[in-house]
Design an enzyme around this catalytic site. Structure first.
Site, PDB file in Angstrom:
ATOM      1  N   VAL A  10      12.598  -1.838   0.091  1.00 32.69           N
ATOM      2  CA  VAL A  10      11.469  -2.341  -0.274  1.00 32.69           C
ATOM      3  C   VAL A  10      10.520  -1.983   1.012  1.00 32.69           C
ATOM      4  O   VAL A  10      10.946  -1.927   2.289  1.00 32.69           O
ATOM      5  CB  VAL A  10      11.657  -4.039   0.014  1.00 32.69           C
ATOM      6  N   GLY A  13       8.283   3.262   0.759  1.00 31.03           N
ATOM      7  CA  GLY A  13       7.407   4.325   0.422  1.00 31.03           C
ATOM      8  C   GLY A  13       7.766   4.795  -0.933  1.00 31.03           C
ATOM      9  O   GLY A  13       7.058   5.996  -1.338  1.00 31.03           O
ATOM     10  N   LYS A  14       8.721   4.329  -1.552  1.00 27.64           N
ATOM     11  CA  LYS A  14       9.244   4.806  -2.879  1.00 27.64           C
ATOM     12  C   LYS A  14       8.128   5.039  -3.977  1.00 27.64           C
ATOM     13  O   LYS A  14       8.012   5.874  -4.809  1.00 27.64           O
ATOM     14  CB  LYS A  14      10.584   4.138  -3.469  1.00 27.64           C
ATOM     15  N   SER A  15       7.224   4.081  -4.065  1.00 24.00           N
ATOM     16  CA  SER A  15       6.222   4.001  -5.012  1.00 24.00           C
ATOM     17  C   SER A  15       5.030   5.036  -4.790  1.00 24.00           C
ATOM     18  O   SER A  15       4.985   5.559  -5.934  1.00 24.00           O
ATOM     19  CB  SER A  15       5.651   2.423  -5.199  1.00 24.00           C
ATOM     20  N   ALA A  33       3.704  -1.013 -15.423  1.00 17.04           N
ATOM     21  CA  ALA A  33       3.753  -1.857 -14.302  1.00 17.04           C
ATOM     22  C   ALA A  33       4.631  -3.091 -14.868  1.00 17.04           C
ATOM     23  O   ALA A  33       4.629  -3.697 -15.975  1.00 17.04           O
ATOM     24  CB  ALA A  33       2.345  -2.583 -13.959  1.00 17.04           C
ATOM     25  N   HIS A  49      -0.960  -1.707  -5.393  1.00 18.37           N
ATOM     26  CA  HIS A  49      -0.605  -0.578  -6.321  1.00 18.37           C
ATOM     27  C   HIS A  49      -1.698  -0.251  -7.377  1.00 18.37           C
ATOM     28  O   HIS A  49      -1.861   0.976  -7.578  1.00 18.37           O
ATOM     29  CB  HIS A  49       0.670  -1.199  -7.226  1.00 18.37           C
ATOM     30  N   ARG A  53      -3.471   3.892  -7.534  1.00 19.25           N
ATOM     31  CA  ARG A  53      -3.373   4.599  -8.870  1.00 19.25           C
ATOM     32  C   ARG A  53      -4.624   5.528  -9.123  1.00 19.25           C
ATOM     33  O   ARG A  53      -5.938   4.893  -9.079  1.00 19.25           O
ATOM     34  CB  ARG A  53      -3.200   3.875 -10.021  1.00 19.25           C
TER      35      ARG A  53
END
Length: 174
Positions: A10, A13-15, A33, A49, A53
């Site tokens: 969590v 930085g993966k997203s 999503a 998020h 985008r």
């Protein structure tokens, strides 16, 4: 077809890394999503998020389905995230019957993976890594860890690329 898994803890930085991979693919991108705005804190996470985008990306808000038909017309599909998709299914389990939900989710995921790898799109899946922490203290927590760990392994096995993001640093594993 290209299947890419991006995993990490969590807030690792993966997203952000997955979004950069999607940008690099070029073409039309669909962002799926899976988060549910169940409280104010989750609403803030979703807004973060959304604000990050690109405006030109398509958006599919689908917390319980992985609807392949909706991916038509897109070159790249970014699913953020598998962890929320699984937790949504467990959250709505009746009578805390997690075993049946686990089996159903994994069966649906197997079918989805088979169809994705037979397709022509690049699909990037973001998922939390659960294999580095302790065993959860509740039945719900343990069920989540079990099913997500198996789901991550299923995707990683079939993926063309697997990346782990640790403290904002992506590491290519496969």
């Amino acid at each position: 077809m290209s299947l890419i898994l991006v995993t990490g803890g969590v807030r690792s930085g993966k997203s952000e890394f997955a979004e950069e991979l999607a940008r690099q693919q070029g073409g039309q991108v669909l962002y799926q999503a899976t988060g549910l705005a169940s409280d104010q804190e989750m609403e803030s996470r979703i807004a973060l998020h959304r604000d990050r985008r690109p405006a030109g990306w398509g958006l599919l808000e689908s917390p319980l389905e992985l609807p392949l038909a909706a991916y038509a017309g897109y070159d790249t599909v970014l699913i953020d995230c598998l962890s929320a998709w699984i937790s949504n299914h467990l959250f709505f389990a009746e009578d805390e019957n997690y075993g049946e939900v686990e089996s159903a989710v994994l069966d649906r995921l197997r079918e989805w993976i088979d169809r994705v790898i037979a397709g022509t799109q690049t699909v990037i899946v973001v998922s939390s890594e659960v294999g580095m922490g302790g065993v959860a203290m509740s039945p719900l927590g343990r069920s989540f860890q079990d099913v997500l760990g198996i789901a991550n392994q299923m995707i990683a096995l079939q993926a063309d690329e697997v990346h782990a993001v640790l403290s904002g640093i992506p590491l290519r594993l496969k």
